[in-house]
Design an enzyme around this catalytic site. Structure first.
Site, PDB file in Angstrom:
ATOM      1  CG  HIS A 120      -0.221   0.040   2.569  1.00  0.00           C
ATOM      2  ND1 HIS A 120       0.387  -0.689   3.213  1.00  0.00           N
ATOM      3  CD2 HIS A 120      -0.032   1.474   3.115  1.00  0.00           C
ATOM      4  CE1 HIS A 120       0.870  -0.072   4.246  1.00  0.00           C
ATOM      5  NE2 HIS A 120       0.613   1.251   4.409  1.00  0.00           N
TER       6      HIS A 120
HETATM    7  C1  UD1 Z   1      -2.027   5.656   5.630  1.00  0.00           C
HETATM    8  C2  UD1 Z   1      -0.453   5.955   6.345  1.00  0.00           C
HETATM    9  C3  UD1 Z   1       0.303   4.930   6.271  1.00  0.00           C
HETATM   10  C4  UD1 Z   1      -0.113   3.550   6.910  1.00  0.00           C
HETATM   11  C5  UD1 Z   1      -1.408   3.285   6.195  1.00  0.00           C
HETATM   12  C6  UD1 Z   1      -2.008   1.761   6.606  1.00  0.00           C
HETATM   13  C7  UD1 Z   1      -0.246   8.269   6.204  1.00  0.00           C
HETATM   14  C8  UD1 Z   1       0.387   9.371   5.568  1.00  0.00           C
HETATM   15  N1  UD1 Z   1      -0.101   7.131   5.795  1.00  0.00           N
HETATM   16  O1  UD1 Z   1      -1.854   5.254   4.427  1.00  0.00           O
HETATM   17  O2  UD1 Z   1       1.434   5.186   6.899  1.00  0.00           O
HETATM   18  O3  UD1 Z   1       0.705   2.651   6.540  1.00  0.00           O
HETATM   19  O4  UD1 Z   1      -2.216   4.269   6.407  1.00  0.00           O
HETATM   20  O5  UD1 Z   1      -3.270   1.729   6.055  1.00  0.00           O
HETATM   21  O6  UD1 Z   1      -0.949   8.777   7.190  1.00  0.00           O
HETATM   22  N2  UD1 Z   1      -8.946   4.604   1.846  1.00  0.00           N
HETATM   23  C9  UD1 Z   1     -10.304   4.080   1.891  1.00  0.00           C
HETATM   24  N3  UD1 Z   1     -10.928   3.931   2.959  1.00  0.00           N
HETATM   25  C10 UD1 Z   1     -10.194   4.128   4.119  1.00  0.00           C
HETATM   26  C11 UD1 Z   1      -8.944   4.659   3.992  1.00  0.00           C
HETATM   27  C12 UD1 Z   1      -8.494   5.129   3.030  1.00  0.00           C
HETATM   28  O7  UD1 Z   1     -10.975   4.201   0.722  1.00  0.00           O
HETATM   29  O8  UD1 Z   1     -10.817   3.747   5.183  1.00  0.00           O
HETATM   30  C13 UD1 Z   1      -8.695   5.133   0.636  1.00  0.00           C
HETATM   31  C14 UD1 Z   1      -8.844   6.569   0.056  1.00  0.00           C
HETATM   32  O9  UD1 Z   1      -8.872   6.345  -1.540  1.00  0.00           O
HETATM   33  C15 UD1 Z   1      -7.773   7.502   0.412  1.00  0.00           C
HETATM   34  C16 UD1 Z   1      -6.396   6.357   0.355  1.00  0.00           C
HETATM   35  O10 UD1 Z   1      -7.031   4.939   0.871  1.00  0.00           O
HETATM   36  O11 UD1 Z   1      -7.701   8.429  -0.498  1.00  0.00           O
HETATM   37  C17 UD1 Z   1      -5.391   6.543   1.117  1.00  0.00           C
HETATM   38  O12 UD1 Z   1      -5.799   6.545   2.441  1.00  0.00           O
HETATM   39  P1  UD1 Z   1      -4.874   7.646   3.424  1.00  0.00           P
HETATM   40  O13 UD1 Z   1      -5.445   7.686   4.902  1.00  0.00           O
HETATM   41  O14 UD1 Z   1      -4.388   8.781   2.925  1.00  0.00           O
HETATM   42  O15 UD1 Z   1      -3.221   6.828   3.386  1.00  0.00           O
HETATM   43  P2  UD1 Z   1      -3.183   5.313   3.572  1.00  0.00           P
HETATM   44  O16 UD1 Z   1      -2.492   5.122   1.996  1.00  0.00           O
HETATM   45  O17 UD1 Z   1      -4.027   4.524   4.116  1.00  0.00           O
END
Ligand code: UD1
Length: 375
Positions: free
Chosen positions: A206
């Site tokens: 991820h």
């Molecule tokens: C975040 C953390 C990362 C951690 C990871 C674990 C930061 C910078 N990154 O990354 O360190 O390893 O979490 O999962 O804080 N999304 C969903 N549903 C959710 C959450 C996210 O669909 O419940 C999708 C959305 O499209 C979102 C994307 O995932 O834009 C990224 O989510 P985000 O929280 O920005 O970062 P992660 O890649 O999850």
């Protein structure tokens, strides 16, 4: 009673806060509240972890959701400021390195509220990694720097942070793992997926640097295809990765890859059942490098660096980069029986939550721990 406010936001935070929350509640000398920023909001990325880890529902949910780094960080800050004004905590406790961690650290520091950072001092020395910026800045403003291993202490000292702020408490996430392992092993996860112990590999991907670049992601998927030609590979797909598969058109190839099983993100217990009986784990996660070290399962980290070098020096982790040939060769060696054996690092013993609760009591001048310190 002095009040501790725990901030959680994203999936890897939950298994770190649960043991601290439990230890404080058992000791009974501090009051505490749990605030969920809502950075992760899908049931499978958040809610299921509260039930699996036996953690109470959050006292406040800020519902900030996804966005650019600036948007997400700023939204959490705006909402948390209001919570800190109304709750008046004596200590704010943050864990890990996600955007919610940094947001909470900045708000607490600006409001003059003491701040504790659990999992302080980890460094990948890669400034392009968003988590590295979050770690450096959070450590800079924290009053208590609670580290999982001696390498983290060394990083903090090298950056000029005062030794008096640093406490080597051990790895709190391992408390969750050790207390949940037996329950996880009783689940029918393997038979449900048609797997046998040690007869399959697990993959998670991820990290932005891996899944946002089609060339890197394509290379990783080709290496994964090779592993899947030798044994079944179960791949719980993070929502961010699932989106990239669709945008980059990898879906049809993945569906045709023999041996590869894409599944939804799993709960804590189900995933622990899977990883603890795997032959090999293939990942870019930070936490999984630590969990496989404790479980004694070989781990290939598909990144160029790790902020958790103890998992390589002491544990079962190998950092193999993103070159598909190098990854395939490393996987082949393991599958041919040349596994790296490891040991469990010091203080990754299931008692870190209690040590942290004691540090908080001392810091806030309450409870048995602080009376003993005063003698
Ligand atoms: C975040 C953390 C990362 C951690 C990871 C674990 C930061 C910078 N990154 O990354 O360190 O390893 O979490 O999962 O804080 N999304 C969903 N549903 C959710 C959450 C996210 O669909 O419940 C999708 C959305 O499209 C979102 C994307 O995932 O834009 C990224 O989510 P985000 O929280 O920005 O970062 P992660 O890649 O999850």
């Amino acid at each position: 009673m002095k009040k501790v406010l725990h901030i959680v936001g994203a999936r890897p935070n939950f298994m770190k806060v649960a043991p601290i929350h439990r230890a404080i509640s058992e000791r009974g000398s501090l009051s505490q509240k749990l605030v969920h920023t809502g950075q992760h909001y899908d049931v499978k990325m958040s809610d299921v972890f509260f039930s699996d880890l036996g953690m109470p529902a959050p006292d406040a949910h800020l519902g900030v959701g996804s966005g650019s780094h600036a948007e997400q960080t700023a939204r959490v800050m705006l909402e948390l400021e209001k919570v800190f004004v109304s709750e008046k905590p004596d200590l704010v406790s943050v864990v890990g390195d996600v955007n919610s961690t940094l947001s909470a650290a900045l708000v607490a520091a600006k409001m003059g509220i003491p701040l504790s950072h659990v999992e302080a001092g980890l460094r990948s020395f890669e400034r392009t990694m968003p988590e590295e910026i979050n770690r450096i800045l959070t450590d800079r403003v924290a009053d208590l720097l609670l580290t999982p291993s001696a390498d983290a202490d060394a990083n903090l000292l090298r950056e000029g942070l005062e030794p008096a702020r640093i406490r080597l408490v051990g790895n709190v996430m391992i408390d969750s793992l050790l207390s949940a392992r037996d329950r996880a092993l009783r689940l029918p996860t393997l038979p449900d997926l048609g797997l046998t112990p040690r007869g399959y590999a697990v993959c998670t991907l991820h990290r932005a640097s891996n899944v946002d670049d089609p060339t890197v992601l394509g290379g990783l998927l080709s290496a994964l295809g090779h592993v899947a030609s030798r044994l079944p590979v179960v791949f719980p797909v993070h929502p961010r990765t699932r989106k990239r598969f669709a945008e980059m058109g990898f879906g049809p190839t993945l569906e045709r890859t023999p041996g590869l099983r894409l599944v939804d993100p799993m709960g804590y217990l189900e995933f622990l059942a899977l990883t603890s009986q795997a032959r090999l784990v293939f990942t870019d996660s930070g936490g999984l490098q630590e969990e496989t070290t404790v479980l004694g399962i070989p781990c290939l980290t598909v990144r160029d660096t790790t902020e958790r070098p103890i998992t390589v020096d002491v544990g079962t982790n190998l950092v193999v980069g993103t070159d598909p040939v190098r990854i395939q060769n490393a996987a082949d060696r393991i599958l041919d029986g040349y596994e790296k054996k490891g040991r469990i690092p010091d203080r990754w013993d299931g008692h870190t939550g209690e040590r942290i609760a004691q540090v908080y009591e001392q810091f806030l001048g309450v409870g048995e721990a602080s009376r003993l310190a005063a003698v």
